[in-house]
Design a protein around this motif. Structure first.
Motif, short mmCIF file in Angstrom:
data_model
loop_
_atom_site.label_atom_id
_atom_site.label_comp_id
_atom_site.label_asym_id
_atom_site.label_seq_id
_atom_site.Cartn_x
_atom_site.Cartn_y
_atom_site.Cartn_z
N LEU A 1 13.53 -17.44 -12.98
CA LEU A 1 12.08 -17.44 -13.17
C LEU A 1 11.73 -17.13 -14.63
O LEU A 1 12.44 -16.37 -15.30
CB LEU A 1 11.42 -16.39 -12.27
N PRO A 2 10.61 -17.68 -15.09
CA PRO A 2 10.16 -17.35 -16.45
C PRO A 2 9.71 -15.88 -16.51
O PRO A 2 9.35 -15.28 -15.49
CB PRO A 2 8.97 -18.27 -16.70
N GLU A 3 9.75 -15.30 -17.70
CA GLU A 3 9.44 -13.89 -17.89
C GLU A 3 8.03 -13.53 -17.41
O GLU A 3 7.84 -12.48 -16.81
CB GLU A 3 9.59 -13.52 -19.38
N GLU A 4 7.06 -14.39 -17.62
CA GLU A 4 5.70 -14.08 -17.19
C GLU A 4 5.60 -14.00 -15.66
O GLU A 4 4.85 -13.19 -15.13
CB GLU A 4 4.68 -15.06 -17.75
N ASP A 5 6.36 -14.82 -14.95
CA ASP A 5 6.38 -14.76 -13.49
C ASP A 5 7.04 -13.47 -13.00
O ASP A 5 6.61 -12.87 -12.01
CB ASP A 5 7.09 -15.97 -12.89
N VAL A 6 8.07 -13.04 -13.70
CA VAL A 6 8.74 -11.80 -13.35
C VAL A 6 7.78 -10.62 -13.52
O VAL A 6 7.69 -9.73 -12.67
CB VAL A 6 10.02 -11.60 -14.19
N GLN A 7 7.05 -10.62 -14.60
CA GLN A 7 6.08 -9.55 -14.84
C GLN A 7 4.97 -9.57 -13.79
O GLN A 7 4.50 -8.52 -13.33
CB GLN A 7 5.49 -9.67 -16.24
N GLU B 1 6.33 -7.98 -10.71
CA GLU B 1 6.41 -6.53 -10.87
C GLU B 1 5.04 -5.87 -10.65
O GLU B 1 4.95 -4.84 -9.97
CB GLU B 1 6.94 -6.17 -12.26
N ARG B 2 4.00 -6.47 -11.23
CA ARG B 2 2.66 -5.91 -11.05
C ARG B 2 2.22 -5.99 -9.59
O ARG B 2 1.59 -5.08 -9.06
CB ARG B 2 1.65 -6.64 -11.95
N TRP B 3 2.57 -7.09 -8.94
CA TRP B 3 2.20 -7.28 -7.54
C TRP B 3 2.89 -6.25 -6.65
O TRP B 3 2.26 -5.66 -5.77
CB TRP B 3 2.56 -8.71 -7.13
N VAL B 4 4.16 -6.00 -6.89
CA VAL B 4 4.90 -5.01 -6.12
C VAL B 4 4.31 -3.61 -6.34
O VAL B 4 4.16 -2.83 -5.39
CB VAL B 4 6.40 -5.04 -6.47
N GLU B 5 3.94 -3.29 -7.56
CA GLU B 5 3.33 -1.99 -7.84
C GLU B 5 1.99 -1.83 -7.10
O GLU B 5 1.68 -0.77 -6.59
CB GLU B 5 3.14 -1.79 -9.34
N ARG B 6 1.21 -2.88 -7.04
CA ARG B 6 -0.06 -2.82 -6.30
C ARG B 6 0.18 -2.62 -4.81
O ARG B 6 -0.54 -1.88 -4.15
CB ARG B 6 -0.88 -4.09 -6.51
N LEU B 7 1.20 -3.30 -4.27
CA LEU B 7 1.53 -3.12 -2.86
C LEU B 7 1.97 -1.69 -2.58
O LEU B 7 1.60 -1.09 -1.57
CB LEU B 7 2.62 -4.11 -2.43
N ARG B 8 2.77 -1.11 -3.47
CA ARG B 8 3.20 0.28 -3.30
C ARG B 8 2.01 1.22 -3.35
O ARG B 8 1.93 2.17 -2.56
CB ARG B 8 4.21 0.65 -4.38
N ALA B 9 1.08 0.99 -4.26
CA ALA B 9 -0.11 1.83 -4.36
C ALA B 9 -0.95 1.71 -3.10
O ALA B 9 -1.51 2.70 -2.61
CB ALA B 9 -0.92 1.45 -5.59
N LYS B 10 -1.05 0.51 -2.55
CA LYS B 10 -1.82 0.28 -1.32
C LYS B 10 -1.21 1.06 -0.16
O LYS B 10 -1.93 1.69 0.61
CB LYS B 10 -1.83 -1.22 -1.00
N VAL B 11 0.11 1.06 -0.06
CA VAL B 11 0.78 1.79 1.01
C VAL B 11 0.55 3.29 0.86
O VAL B 11 0.30 3.99 1.83
CB VAL B 11 2.29 1.46 1.02
N LYS B 12 0.60 3.80 -0.36
CA LYS B 12 0.38 5.23 -0.59
C LYS B 12 -1.04 5.63 -0.22
O LYS B 12 -1.25 6.72 0.31
CB LYS B 12 0.65 5.59 -2.05
N ARG B 13 -2.02 4.76 -0.47
CA ARG B 13 -3.40 5.07 -0.10
C ARG B 13 -3.58 5.06 1.41
O ARG B 13 -4.39 5.80 1.95
CB ARG B 13 -4.35 4.06 -0.72
N GLN B 14 -2.86 4.22 2.13
CA GLN B 14 -3.05 4.07 3.56
C GLN B 14 -2.31 5.12 4.36
O GLN B 14 -2.69 5.43 5.47
CB GLN B 14 -2.58 2.69 4.03
N ARG B 15 -1.28 5.71 3.84
CA ARG B 15 -0.48 6.66 4.61
C ARG B 15 -1.27 7.84 5.15
O ARG B 15 -1.13 8.16 6.31
CB ARG B 15 0.72 7.12 3.78
N PRO B 16 -2.10 8.52 4.37
CA PRO B 16 -2.84 9.65 4.96
C PRO B 16 -3.76 9.22 6.11
O PRO B 16 -3.87 9.92 7.10
CB PRO B 16 -3.66 10.20 3.79
#
Length: 65
Positions: A10-16, A19-34
């Motif tokens: 994959l091109p570097e911009e797609d990799v980045q 990465e941003r998408w995965v970080e947003r998903l992780r943040a979403k999970v952390k908000r939903q857990r409580p």
């Protein structure tokens, strides 16, 4: 779950972008857990020591409201 995602060709911009998408998903999970914990926790109501004769419906209990 996989800890590694193969992004070899994959091109570097797609990799980045990934990465941003995965970080947003992780943040979403952390908000939903409580909120999920509140739903999962069971309420422990005490019972009347003399017991109940028959069955009461929710409507019969709260009909005065």
């Amino acid at each position: 779950m996989a800890d590694i995602i193969n992004v070899r060709d994959l091109p570097e911009e797609d990799v980045q972008l990934l990465e941003r998408w995965v970080e947003r998903l992780r943040a979403k999970v952390k908000r939903q857990r409580p909120a999920q914990r509140e739903k999962i926790e069971e309420s422990n109501f005490t019972t009347w020591p003399l017991g109940v004769k028959g069955q009461l419906s929710r409507e019969e209990i709260y009909d005065y409201l």
